[in-house]
Design a protein around this motif. Structure first.
Motif, PDB file in Angstrom:
ATOM      1  N   HIS A 193     -44.559  32.045   5.109  1.00 24.33           N
ATOM      2  CA  HIS A 193     -43.899  30.999   4.331  1.00 24.33           C
ATOM      3  C   HIS A 193     -43.346  29.914   5.242  1.00 24.33           C
ATOM      4  N   GLY A 200     -46.635  29.928  -2.464  1.00 30.00           N
ATOM      5  CA  GLY A 200     -46.340  30.588  -3.729  1.00 30.00           C
ATOM      6  C   GLY A 200     -46.631  32.070  -3.637  1.00 30.00           C
ATOM      7  N   SER A 219     -43.636  37.337  -4.248  1.00 29.53           N
ATOM      8  CA  SER A 219     -43.247  36.154  -5.015  1.00 29.53           C
ATOM      9  C   SER A 219     -42.088  35.463  -4.313  1.00 29.53           C
TER      10      SER A 219
END
Length: 241
Positions: A193, A200, A219
């Protein structure tokens, strides 16, 4: 079983409701007897505001944290067989790129040339993992490192699958039999990330090489990374401690 919707796939886990006064030696003895990667013990409360306390043991020691025992314990406490459970990934205690010497050691251990490694980083959130990114899922699946060469290194790999699959990537963790590891995924997801590789949610395939079809759901909600999977109960009853 955890991280799988079918019985006897994913990761095996024993969750035991531990009676009061049980010694660390007794629970370690039982964990060793199960021959499972981890055994979780639900214990009396250690602090106000908590519903239960969990202690996680491998066959040789107590662990500070691990993902699937944390989630499996919650499912057992809630008696939530067949449901998906997730935990919020904690901040990383160690998070830095590998130096050249360590990178060469990792490459030699995996049996690859250093230049095929797209990225490598320390990602520690309890266990100290080394995350390694390869160009494809096929590259990840092709590796067969000798467990004896790993020593104390905990090496985890990720490579993307081709488009059109439900699973975005293939993940492997070289410690104790190529398991699905919640702790590694939690650190890995932070790494991906922050590096802009993912933005996502996604599904990662695990344990493909050993035919156990593990799946981890990731998530990103409310500024947090959530790592989860399906819980499937297989055995219940009583044990003698």
């Amino acid at each position: 079983m955890f991280f799988a919707a079918e019985p006897y796939f994913g990761n095996a886990l024993a969750v035991v409701y531990a009676p009061e006064g049980l010694s660390a030696e007794a629970v370690q003895c039982f964990a060793q007897w199960t021959i499972l990667a981890e055994t979780a013990f639900l214990c009396s409360l250690a602090r106000p505001g908590a519903d239960y306390r969990v202690r996680i043991f491998s066959t040789s020691e107590e662990l500070p944290f691990d993902g699937h025992p944390t989630l499996g314990s919650a499912a057992a406490w809630l008696r939530a067989d067949g449901e998906r459970r997730a935990f919020s990934a904690s901040a990383l205690a160690r998070y830095e790129r590998l130096d050249a010497s360590t990178l060469n050691t990792v490459a030699a251990t995996l049996g690859v040339e250093p230049d095929i490694i797209l990225g490598a980083s320390w990602i520690a959130n309890g266990p100290e993992w080394i995350g390694v990114g390869l160009a494809s899922a096929d590259d990840v699946l092709a590796l067969r490192p000798n467990p004896a060469d790993l020593g104390t290194l905990r090496i985890g790999l990720i490579g993307p699958h081709s488009e059109g699959r439900a699973e975005a990537s293939e993940v492997r963790a070289f410690v104790g039999g190529d398991p699905v590891t919640g702790s590694f995924n939690a650190g890995l997801d932070r790494w991906l990330h922050d590096g802009g590789v993912v933005g996502g949610g996604y599904v990662a395939a695990h344990r493909t090489v050993v035919g156990r079809r593990g799946r981890v759901n990731v998530s990103f909600e409310g500024g947090k990374i959530w790592v989860g999977g399906q819980v499937t109960g297989c055995v219940s009853g009583e044990v003698r401690l």
